[in-house]
Enzyme design. Structure first.
Site, PDB file in Angstrom:
ATOM      1  N   ASN A   8      24.379  67.651  61.894  1.00 50.88           N
ATOM      2  CA  ASN A   8      23.224  68.506  62.160  1.00 50.88           C
ATOM      3  C   ASN A   8      23.519  69.892  61.603  1.00 50.88           C
ATOM      4  OD1 ASN A   8      21.245  70.172  63.185  1.00 50.88           O
ATOM      5  ND2 ASN A   8      21.621  69.671  65.340  1.00 50.88           N
ATOM      6  N   ARG A  64      20.283  65.465  60.058  1.00 52.12           N
ATOM      7  CA  ARG A  64      19.070  66.238  60.284  1.00 52.12           C
ATOM      8  C   ARG A  64      18.618  66.818  58.954  1.00 52.12           C
ATOM      9  NH1 ARG A  64      18.553  72.197  62.506  1.00 52.12           N
ATOM     10  NH2 ARG A  64      16.298  72.324  62.803  1.00 52.12           N
ATOM     11  N   HIS A 153      11.630  71.697  64.302  1.00 51.80           N
ATOM     12  CA  HIS A 153      12.347  71.420  65.559  1.00 51.80           C
ATOM     13  C   HIS A 153      11.813  70.161  66.248  1.00 51.80           C
ATOM     14  CE1 HIS A 153      13.392  75.968  65.681  1.00 51.80           C
ATOM     15  NE2 HIS A 153      14.457  75.287  65.263  1.00 51.80           N
TER      16      HIS A 153
HETATM   17  C1  UVW Z   1      13.809  74.735  61.601  1.00 58.53           C
HETATM   18  C2  UVW Z   1      14.824  75.715  62.074  1.00 58.53           C
HETATM   19  O1  UVW Z   1      14.545  76.875  62.159  1.00 58.53           O
HETATM   20  O2  UVW Z   1      16.037  75.215  62.402  1.00 58.53           O
HETATM   21  P1  UVW Z   1      17.277  76.060  63.019  1.00 58.53           P
HETATM   22  O3  UVW Z   1      16.809  76.545  64.362  1.00 58.53           O
HETATM   23  O4  UVW Z   1      18.386  75.046  63.131  1.00 58.53           O
HETATM   24  O5  UVW Z   1      17.546  77.183  62.093  1.00 58.53           O
HETATM   25 MG    MG Z   2      19.372  74.289  65.890  1.00 57.58          MG
END
Ligand code: UVW
Ligand code: MG
Ligand code: ADP
Length: 370
Positions: A8, A64, A153
Site C-alpha cells: 500500500n 493499492r 480512498h
Molecule cells: C488518494 C489519496 O490521497 O491517498 P493518500 O491519503 O494515501 O495520499
Molecule cells: Mg493512506
C-alpha cells in the site's frame, strides 16, 4: 495456506502486510513512513521491504492503485498492458500512480511467477449519482476530456463501512453513514445503503478537505490568476500537490507536528488547524443535508483514528444536529472499532481503524479465484 503480500503505497508512506488468505489475519507487516512527497523514497522503500521477503512463500501480491479512471471499475489482474494503462492515468494522480506502479514493477520482477492484482481507490465510487459526479463545465469540454468526479480512498471506505455496520449491529443496507478518512490525503464520503453517494475528492485527489500537502477546495480563479501572473503548469502542479495544505500554511504537513506546535503557542499552526477543522465541518453539514440525516459519523486513518483533538474540534457544538461526543470515550486510546458518542447522541460517532491492506487482500484473492 495461501499468503497474500499487500503493498500500500500512499503519498507519505509505504505500508506492507503479509496476510493469511483464508482468515484475513496479518502474519507480519511494516511501514516506511514520512517519506515526503518527492517520490524518490518510495522505490527504495519497496526494495528494502522485498529484500526481507525473499524466502516467503507468497501466492498472491495485491497492490493499492489510487487512480483507475473509467478503465478500471474493479480489482484487476496485472499484465504489461494494465501497467501501461495505470501509467497513463498518472497525470490524474501524479503523487500516487507513479509510486503505486513502482511497487507493482518491483514485485513483478522479484516474484515473476506470482499473480499481482491492482486494487483501485476509485472503484468503490462507481455508484456516485450523476448529480454528484458532474461538474458544471461546457458539455463539449466534459465529453472531450472525460471530466467527472471519481473519488478516492474507496478501499478504505469499503472496509471501514463494513466494520461500522458490524459495530452498530445493523445491516449496511439500512445505514446512512458520513465517513472521514483523515490521513495525509484526506476526504469525506456519504454512504447510503452501502453505496457511495457523495465524496469530496474529485477528478483528482486534490479537491475537498485540507490535507497534508494539498489545499483541497479552491476557487479555480486562483489558478487563472497565478497562471496570468506567469506561473507555468509544472510549477502549479508542484504547488498544488506538494507545497499546499498544512505544509504550505505551517511548513509541516504532519498533523502531529502541527498540533504540538499549536499547543506551544505557534499562531500559524493554530490558524492552519482552524481552517482544517472548518473544512471538515463544512462537509459534515453538506452530507447531513444530502443524506437527510445520518445514523453514524465515522473517523478513520492516521488523524481520524488517533487525534481526539481533531474529532472534538470538528464535532463541537453540534448537539442541535443530534451529534454529541463523550469526552472520556473520545480521549480513551484504542486500536479496535469503537463508539465515542454520548448515550444521548442521536447520531452515533465511531472511530474505526482502517485496514486497506486487509481489503486489498480480500479483493485480490477474489480476482485470482474468479
Ligand atoms: C488518494 C489519496 O490521497 O491517498 P493518500 O491519503 O494515501 O495520499
Ligand atoms: Mg493512506
Ligand atoms: N496521534 C496522532 N495525532 C495526530 N495526528 C496523527 C497521530 N498519528 C498519526 N497522525 C497523523 O496521520 C497522518 C498520516 O496518516 P496516514 O493515514 O498514516 O497517512 P497516508 O495517507 O500516508 O496513508 C499524519 O499527518 C500524522 O501526523
Amino acid at each position: 495456506m495461501s499468503v497474500v503480500l499487500v503493498i500500500n503505497a500512499g503519498s507519505s508512506s509505504v505500508k506492507w502486510k503479509l496476510i493469511e488468505g483464508s482468515s484475513g489475519e496479518e502474519i507480519r507487516g511494516g511501514a516506511v513512513e514520512r517519506l515526503g512527497t518527492a517520490g524518490s523514497g518510495h522505490a527504495e522503500a519497496v526494495g528494502s521491504i522485498l529484500a526481507t521477503l525473499e524466502h516467503e512463500n507468497i501466492s498472491i501480491i495485491g497492490h493499492r492503485v489510487v487512480h483507475g479512471g473509467t478503465r478500471f471499475t474493479e480489482a484487476t489482474l496485472v499484465t504489461d498492458d494494465v501497467e501501461k494503462q495505470i501509467d497513463e492515468l498518472s497525470a490524474l494522480a501524479p503523487l500516487h500512480n507513479p509510486v503505486n506502479l513502482a511497487g507493482i514493477h518491483a514485485t513483478r520482477v522479484a516474484f515473476p511467477g506470482t499473480p499481482a492484482v491492482a486494487v483501485f481507490d476509485t472503484a468503490f465510487h462507481q455508484t456516485l449519482p450523476p448529480a454528484s459526479s458532474g461538474y458544471a463545465l461546457p458539455s463539449k469540454v466534459i465529453e472531450r476530456h472525460g471530466i467527472r468526479r471519481y473519488g478516492f480512498h474507496g478501499i478504505s471506505y469499503q472496509y471501514v463501512s463494513a466494520r461500522a455496520a458490524e459495530l452498530l449491529g445493523r445491516p449496511l443496507s439500512e445505514l446512512r453513514l458520513i465517513l472521514f478518512h483523515l490521513g495525509n490525503g484526506a476526504s469525506a464520503c456519504a454512504m447510503s445503503a452501502g453505496r457511495s453517494v457523495e465524496t469530496s475528492m474529485g477528478m483528482t485527489p486534490l479537491e475537498g478537505l485540507v490535507m497534508g500537502n494539498r489545499a483541497g477546495d479552491l476557487d479555480p480563479g486562483v489558478i487563472l490568476r497565478l497562471g496570468q501572473g506567469g506561473a507555468g503548469w509544472d510549477e502549479l502542479e508542484t504547488m498544488l500537490t506538494r507545497e499546499s495544505g498544512l505544509q504550505g500554511l505551517t511548513g509541516s504537513g504532519d498533523m502531529r507536528e502541527i498540533q504540538s506546535a499549536a499547543v506551544t503557542g505557534d499562531d500559524r499552526a493554530a490558524a492552519a488547524l482552524e481552517i482544517y477543522h472548518h473544512r471538515v465541518r463544512h462537509y459534515l453539514g453538506a452530507y447531513l443535508a444530502q443524506l437527510g440525516g445520518a445514523d453514524a459519523v465515522v473517523f478513520t486513518a492516521g488523524v481520524g483514528e488517533n487525534s481526539a483533538a481533531t474529532r472534538a474540534a470538528t464535532l463541537a457544538g453540534l448537539e442541535d444536529l443530534g451529534i454529541q461526543i463523550d469526552p472520556g470515550l473520545n480521549q480513551a486510546p484504542g486500536t479496535e472499532p469503537r463508539v465515542i458518542s454520548a448515550g444521548s447522541s442521536r447520531v452515533a460517532v465511531l472511530v474505526v481503524p482502517t485496514n486497506e491492506e486487509r481489503e486489498i487482500a480480500r479483493q485480490s484473492i477474489a480476482v485470482v479465484n474468479r
